[in-house]
Design a protein around this motif. Structure first.
Motif, PDB file in Angstrom:
ATOM      1  N   ARG A   1     129.840 -71.505  68.720  1.00 50.34           N
ATOM      2  CA  ARG A   1     130.044 -72.621  69.586  1.00 50.34           C
ATOM      3  C   ARG A   1     131.147 -73.855  68.669  1.00 50.34           C
ATOM      4  NH1 ARG A   1     124.668 -72.493  68.778  1.00 50.34           N
ATOM      5  NH2 ARG A   1     124.731 -74.448  67.405  1.00 50.34           N
TER       6      ARG A   1
ATOM      7  N   ASP B   1     135.086 -74.953  68.939  1.00 49.01           N
ATOM      8  CA  ASP B   1     136.346 -75.507  69.781  1.00 49.01           C
ATOM      9  C   ASP B   1     137.716 -75.240  68.994  1.00 49.01           C
ATOM     10  OD1 ASP B   1     134.693 -76.110  71.930  1.00 49.01           O
ATOM     11  OD2 ASP B   1     134.329 -78.223  71.400  1.00 49.01           O
TER      12      ASP B   1
ATOM     13  N   ASN C   1     141.069 -75.163  69.886  1.00 48.08           N
ATOM     14  CA  ASN C   1     142.149 -75.575  70.961  1.00 48.08           C
ATOM     15  C   ASN C   1     143.344 -75.685  70.563  1.00 48.08           C
ATOM     16  OD1 ASN C   1     139.741 -75.014  72.550  1.00 48.08           O
ATOM     17  ND2 ASN C   1     139.095 -77.039  72.449  1.00 48.08           N
TER      18      ASN C   1
ATOM     19  N   ASP D   1     130.057 -67.403  71.698  1.00 44.56           N
ATOM     20  CA  ASP D   1     129.954 -68.976  72.517  1.00 44.56           C
ATOM     21  C   ASP D   1     131.074 -69.847  71.993  1.00 44.56           C
ATOM     22  OD1 ASP D   1     127.852 -67.818  74.079  1.00 44.56           O
ATOM     23  OD2 ASP D   1     126.346 -68.694  72.595  1.00 44.56           O
ATOM     24  N   ASN D   2     132.325 -69.248  71.577  1.00 45.17           N
ATOM     25  CA  ASN D   2     133.215 -70.152  71.204  1.00 45.17           C
ATOM     26  C   ASN D   2     134.203 -70.706  72.451  1.00 45.17           C
ATOM     27  OD1 ASN D   2     132.799 -70.277  68.172  1.00 45.17           O
ATOM     28  ND2 ASN D   2     132.695 -68.026  68.439  1.00 45.17           N
ATOM     29  N   THR D   3     134.792 -71.671  72.153  1.00 45.95           N
ATOM     30  CA  THR D   3     135.859 -71.828  73.187  1.00 45.95           C
ATOM     31  C   THR D   3     137.306 -71.888  72.536  1.00 45.95           C
ATOM     32  OG1 THR D   3     134.418 -73.152  74.534  1.00 45.95           O
ATOM     33  CG2 THR D   3     136.737 -73.436  74.908  1.00 45.95           C
TER      34      THR D   3
ATOM     35  N   GLU E   1     141.118 -72.584  73.983  1.00 44.92           N
ATOM     36  CA  GLU E   1     141.911 -73.133  74.902  1.00 44.92           C
ATOM     37  C   GLU E   1     143.177 -73.748  74.777  1.00 44.92           C
ATOM     38  OE1 GLU E   1     141.179 -76.729  78.349  1.00 44.92           O
ATOM     39  OE2 GLU E   1     139.421 -75.399  77.729  1.00 44.92           O
TER      40      GLU E   1
ATOM     41  N   ASN F   1     132.248 -65.714  74.500  1.00 41.63           N
ATOM     42  CA  ASN F   1     133.210 -66.668  74.203  1.00 41.63           C
ATOM     43  C   ASN F   1     134.167 -67.015  75.609  1.00 41.63           C
ATOM     44  OD1 ASN F   1     133.212 -66.602  71.273  1.00 41.63           O
ATOM     45  ND2 ASN F   1     133.151 -64.449  71.615  1.00 41.63           N
ATOM     46  N   VAL F   2     134.836 -68.176  75.782  1.00 42.40           N
ATOM     47  CA  VAL F   2     135.626 -68.566  76.835  1.00 42.40           C
ATOM     48  C   VAL F   2     137.129 -68.677  76.227  1.00 42.40           C
ATOM     49  CG1 VAL F   2     136.058 -70.433  78.570  1.00 42.40           C
ATOM     50  CG2 VAL F   2     133.639 -69.791  78.157  1.00 42.40           C
ATOM     51  N   CYS F   3     138.012 -67.857  76.510  1.00 43.12           N
ATOM     52  CA  CYS F   3     139.442 -68.204  76.372  1.00 43.12           C
ATOM     53  C   CYS F   3     140.327 -68.369  77.546  1.00 43.12           C
ATOM     54  CB  CYS F   3     140.014 -66.836  75.726  1.00 43.12           C
ATOM     55  SG  CYS F   3     139.150 -66.126  74.291  1.00 43.12           S
ATOM     56  N   ARG F   4     140.674 -69.577  77.639  1.00 40.83           N
ATOM     57  CA  ARG F   4     141.335 -70.015  78.850  1.00 40.83           C
ATOM     58  C   ARG F   4     142.787 -71.003  78.641  1.00 40.83           C
ATOM     59  NH1 ARG F   4     136.982 -74.172  79.100  1.00 40.83           N
ATOM     60  NH2 ARG F   4     135.789 -72.760  80.634  1.00 40.83           N
TER      61      ARG F   4
ATOM     62  N   ASN G   1     132.326 -62.044  77.593  1.00 40.18           N
ATOM     63  CA  ASN G   1     133.263 -63.265  77.403  1.00 40.18           C
ATOM     64  C   ASN G   1     134.106 -63.602  78.784  1.00 40.18           C
ATOM     65  OD1 ASN G   1     133.141 -63.048  74.576  1.00 40.18           O
ATOM     66  ND2 ASN G   1     133.955 -60.977  74.732  1.00 40.18           N
TER      67      ASN G   1
END
Length: 299
Positions: free
Chosen positions: A148, A150, A152, A171-173, A175, A195-198, A218
């Motif tokens: 978790r 961030d 970015n 569950d890391n972001t 961005e 994980n979210v990579c956006r 992911n």
């Protein structure tokens, strides 16, 4: 504020906690603001800042265990060489374990947080932003878990894993980084789950060299390059990921990489859902490709 004329070295167990206001500990000297060696420490509610132009990390740790909560680390200046780089906000090495939680690592000339040697900390709910290389970087034989966080708007990667490192990333972001959200190189492994990579300037997630992590569930979306880019000789397992609305391909494979692809969804990408120019064919299970501009797959 507490201004140090030179690096502070502590070699015994210690607890430091900010009480009234938010104490700042500053130093303009070389090496680091604070070095902790050979013991166990707890740091809470403190801001560590390196000032000036001397090459330095902000805080370095090599000991038994560390507990960090609600601290900030900024102003590290790049120096050293490839084998011994300097310039990260927080460097944890040796066999150090422990917990780093709810901390901020920003505006450092190398990494926000660097885990090396055999260190194995747990990194939870931290913010890594505006660092010149990675928000979080693992190298050597380091491990542990990152959950978790961030990562970015860093100048290169959100999270990078290299050499023989084997962390669990969950569950890391990642961005709006200027290169890639999450990257594996060399012989790195471990796993990346949820994980979210956006909105990264290049790819959402990269696996290169002989790296062989497990990539599972992911989300890679709205990146300027590919959702997932695999190259080199990797035999990575790519399971149940969603590659959505990326400017290039959902999943792109090159070199002699031979990944296993199963249960992935590639939708609304600007190229193919799955694009393969590798000299080895990927090992394909059941993947879903829909609404991709150039077609479902180029295998």
């Amino acid at each position: 504020d507490y201004h140090l004329s030179r690096r502070l070295l502590i070699e015994k167990d210690l607890t430091l906690a900010g009480v009234e206001g938010r104490p700042r500990i500053l130093c303009s000297g070389p090496e680091s603001v604070l070095s902790l060696a050979g013991a166990s420490w707890t740091l809470t509610g403190l801001d560590f800042i390196h000032e000036g132009d001397a090459p330095a990390d902000v805080v370095r740790v090599d000991g038994k265990s560390i507990t960090l909560r609600d601290c900030t680390f900024s102003g590290a200046i790049r120096g050293g060489d490839e084998k011994s780089p300097i310039g990260s906000g927080f460097v944890v090495g040796g066999d150090t374990g422990g917990l780093v939680a709810h901390c901020t690592f920003h505006n450092n000339q190398c990494h926000g947080l660097l885990v090396l040697q055999n260190a194995n900390p747990t990194l939870e709910d931290n913010r890594c932003e505006g660092n010149h290389q990675s928000g979080i970087a693992y190298c050597h034989y380091s491990t542990g878990q990152a959950v978790r966080n961030d990562c970015n708007r860093n100048h290169s990667f959100g999270i990078s894993v290299s050499e023989h490192a084997t962390p669990c990333l969950r569950d890391n972001t990642c961005e709006a980084n200027l290169n890639t959200g999450l990257a594996y190189y060399d012989s790195a492994s471990g796993q990346a789950t949820g994980n979210v990579c956006r909105k990264n300037r290049e790819n959402g997630l990269v696996v290169g060299g002989a790296a062989r992590p497990l990539l599972e569930n992911n989300i890679l979306e709205k990146n300027e390059g590919n959702g997932i880019f695999i190259f080199g000789t990797s035999r990575v397992e790519v399971l149940g990921n969603q590659c959505l609305d990326n400017r290039s391909h959902g999943i792109s494979i090159s070199g002699t990489a031979c990944p296993k692809l199963d249960g992935n969804t590639c939708r609304a990408n600007g190229g193919y859902g799955i694009h393969n120019v590798s000299r080895s064919r990927p090992r394909l299970g059941k993947n879903t490709n829909s609404g991709n501009k150039l077609g479902p797959a180029n295998l």
